[in-house]
Every structure is written in C-alpha cells, then in structure tokens.
Design a protein around this motif. Structure first.
Motif, PDB file in Angstrom:
ATOM      1  N   ARG A 128     -49.086  51.608  11.076  1.00 46.72           N
ATOM      2  CA  ARG A 128     -49.580  50.392  11.728  1.00 46.72           C
ATOM      3  C   ARG A 128     -51.011  50.592  12.233  1.00 46.72           C
ATOM      4  NH1 ARG A 128     -44.536  48.137  15.443  1.00 46.72           N
ATOM      5  NH2 ARG A 128     -43.239  47.373  13.728  1.00 46.72           N
ATOM      6  N   TYR A 129     -51.278  51.769  12.777  1.00 41.90           N
ATOM      7  CA  TYR A 129     -52.632  52.077  13.251  1.00 41.90           C
ATOM      8  C   TYR A 129     -53.622  52.006  12.086  1.00 41.90           C
ATOM      9  CZ  TYR A 129     -56.658  54.624  15.043  1.00 41.90           C
ATOM     10  OH  TYR A 129     -57.942  54.976  15.388  1.00 41.90           O
ATOM     11  N   MET A 130     -53.274  52.631  10.962  1.00 42.15           N
ATOM     12  CA  MET A 130     -54.176  52.647   9.804  1.00 42.15           C
ATOM     13  C   MET A 130     -54.394  51.225   9.259  1.00 42.15           C
ATOM     14  SD  MET A 130     -55.103  55.750   9.757  1.00 42.15           S
ATOM     15  CE  MET A 130     -56.112  55.849   8.262  1.00 42.15           C
ATOM     16  N   ASN A 131     -53.333  50.394   9.277  1.00 43.80           N
ATOM     17  CA  ASN A 131     -53.473  49.001   8.848  1.00 43.80           C
ATOM     18  C   ASN A 131     -54.390  48.222   9.794  1.00 43.80           C
ATOM     19  OD1 ASN A 131     -51.769  49.331   6.650  1.00 43.80           O
ATOM     20  ND2 ASN A 131     -49.949  48.654   7.756  1.00 43.80           N
ATOM     21  N   GLU A 132     -54.258  48.522  11.095  1.00 38.67           N
ATOM     22  CA  GLU A 132     -55.036  47.835  12.127  1.00 38.67           C
ATOM     23  C   GLU A 132     -56.534  48.123  12.003  1.00 38.67           C
ATOM     24  OE1 GLU A 132     -54.588  48.329  16.677  1.00 38.67           O
ATOM     25  OE2 GLU A 132     -52.630  47.681  15.921  1.00 38.67           O
ATOM     26  N   ILE A 133     -56.883  49.394  11.717  1.00 43.99           N
ATOM     27  CA  ILE A 133     -58.307  49.743  11.647  1.00 43.99           C
ATOM     28  C   ILE A 133     -58.928  49.433  10.283  1.00 43.99           C
ATOM     29  CG2 ILE A 133     -58.104  51.533  13.427  1.00 43.99           C
ATOM     30  CD1 ILE A 133     -58.443  53.602  11.046  1.00 43.99           C
ATOM     31  N   ALA A 134     -58.091  49.201   9.276  1.00 47.33           N
ATOM     32  CA  ALA A 134     -58.587  49.006   7.903  1.00 47.33           C
ATOM     33  C   ALA A 134     -59.691  47.946   7.786  1.00 47.33           C
ATOM     34  CB  ALA A 134     -57.428  48.689   6.962  1.00 47.33           C
ATOM     35  N   ASN A 163     -62.018  47.229   9.741  1.00 51.85           N
ATOM     36  CA  ASN A 163     -63.280  47.761  10.258  1.00 51.85           C
ATOM     37  C   ASN A 163     -63.901  48.807   9.331  1.00 51.85           C
ATOM     38  OD1 ASN A 163     -62.816  46.243  12.600  1.00 51.85           O
ATOM     39  ND2 ASN A 163     -61.642  47.902  13.518  1.00 51.85           N
ATOM     40  N   TYR A 164     -63.114  49.263   8.362  1.00 47.65           N
ATOM     41  CA  TYR A 164     -63.571  50.297   7.423  1.00 47.65           C
ATOM     42  C   TYR A 164     -63.218  49.866   6.000  1.00 47.65           C
ATOM     43  CZ  TYR A 164     -63.634  53.118  11.718  1.00 47.65           C
ATOM     44  OH  TYR A 164     -63.866  53.593  12.982  1.00 47.65           O
ATOM     45  N   LYS A 165     -63.655  48.667   5.637  1.00 44.18           N
ATOM     46  CA  LYS A 165     -63.227  48.055   4.368  1.00 44.18           C
ATOM     47  C   LYS A 165     -63.473  48.934   3.143  1.00 44.18           C
ATOM     48  CE  LYS A 165     -63.345  43.143   5.464  1.00 44.18           C
ATOM     49  NZ  LYS A 165     -63.956  42.925   6.763  1.00 44.18           N
ATOM     50  N   GLU A 166     -64.571  49.703   3.173  1.00 44.86           N
ATOM     51  CA  GLU A 166     -64.925  50.491   1.990  1.00 44.86           C
ATOM     52  C   GLU A 166     -63.925  51.601   1.683  1.00 44.86           C
ATOM     53  OE1 GLU A 166     -66.530  50.110   4.857  1.00 44.86           O
ATOM     54  OE2 GLU A 166     -67.856  51.787   5.312  1.00 44.86           O
ATOM     55  N   TYR A 167     -63.067  51.966   2.673  1.00 45.71           N
ATOM     56  CA  TYR A 167     -62.151  53.089   2.475  1.00 45.71           C
ATOM     57  C   TYR A 167     -60.715  52.679   2.111  1.00 45.71           C
ATOM     58  CZ  TYR A 167     -65.935  55.681   4.686  1.00 45.71           C
ATOM     59  OH  TYR A 167     -67.155  56.221   4.985  1.00 45.71           O
TER      60      TYR A 167
END
Length: 193
Positions: free
Chosen positions: A134-140, A142-146
């Motif tokens: 969920r954390y990784m989905n939440e920050i995704a 903000n870091y679209k290129e990754y």
C-alpha cells in the motif's frame, strides 16, 4: 500465547522494510504465506486479521536501511514489536520469527517457512506485505518514472532500466548495489548473528 513475526521488503532496491507482529484474540481462517496468496486475498484478509488480534507494524525507510544496514533495521523492528506487544498483553508471550535466525535476540525463536505453517506468522506476513504494498502504491504517483505500483521496488528489468535512465530517487536504497549498473559492493555488511 504466541506472537508471530515476519517481514516484507528485505530484498527490494527501493522502498521501506516492513515488519509485523501478531497475537491472535480470535481465529482467522484461510491464512497462508503472503507470497502464496493473491493480492485480492491478502487485501481481504488484512482487515480481518487486524480486527482479531493484537498487532504492531514497523517501517524502516530506505535511508535508515542505508545508514544502519538491513540486519540492524530488522533487529530494531523485532525488538520494538516485542516490547510493544508485551505492553498490550498480559501473560507469557513466545515470539516466533519466520526464517533461519533470531538476530542475536535470546527470547526470539525462529523457524524456516513458519509463514506457511504457523497461523500467527502467516498473519504477520500478510500485515507486513499489504502495509508495504500500500505504501509503494501510495508513493507511486510522485515517482511516475519508476512504476513503483507495478514492481513494489523489487529489481525488475524495467525498474533497473528506469534507474539507468533517471538515477535513484530518495526512495531507493543506495547501499544495495546493482550489478546491472556495473556497481561494486560497498563494503561487507556487519553480521549481527
């Protein structure tokens, strides 16, 4: 009384380490190692586990992992879980961690594949995995290129290609060296056990 402990995110090259501890109050069925369950099933079990147990979840950031090393972060997380759940529960608690080490903690037992065979550890595995995903989905966004929402920070081919193109973000673990980028190991991590 048994407290099962497991982690998610020991191996990725980006994102936090998540460690969870679970002591059941009421039984929850259909548990298994989180890696053997579909994302949909993990999400379905997540609230059921939380409603029927005492639990504690600890996150260690990529920066903390770089500063202290993954073993120290794991050990600190386990100790925090043990202390927190001792304060929540009356009586003797046995602590059991999935894996092959007790990280030098005398009161911690360990068992390989406990996440597939011991319900408390299975539940901890699910809480750790879902919380981290969920954390990784939440920050995704903000870091679209990754594309963190797709690989959750693991070293997939597309993720490594993105690092080649854009460099590392502040969510990446700098201490995790990548052969694909021609990086050498930067010193051997201290062994705590």
């Amino acid at each position: 009384m048994l407290c099962g402990i497991d982690e998610a995110g020991r191996g990725p090259i980006a994102g936090p380490l998540s460690v969870a501890g679970v002591i059941f109050i009421n039984e929850v069925k259909e548990l298994n190692d989180s890696k053997k369950l579909s994302e949909k099933k993990r999400e379905e079990l997540f609230p059921k586990i939380k409603e029927n147990c005492h639990y504690h979840i600890v996150f260690k950031s990529a920066k903390e992992i770089d500063q202290k090393g993954i073993s120290t972060c794991l050990k600190e997380s386990i100790i925090e879980i043990m202390n927190t759940l001792k304060n929540k529960c009356d009586g003797n608690i046995d602590f059991l961690m999935d894996g092959n080490t007790s990280f030098g903690i005398n009161t911690l037992q360990h068992k390989i594949k406990a996440d597939a065979t011991i319900k408390e550890v299975s539940a901890a595995s699910i809480l750790a995995k879902v919380s981290r995903d969920r954390y990784m989905n939440e920050i995704a966004p903000n870091y679209k290129e990754y594309d963190f929402d797709k690989h959750k920070g693991y070293g997939t081919k597309s993720h490594v290609e993105a690092i080649k193109k854009y460099g590392r973000s502040d969510e990446h673990r700098v201490s995790f060296r990548l052969k694909a980028l021609g990086e050498e190991k930067i010193g051997v991590q201290k062994n705590l056990f």
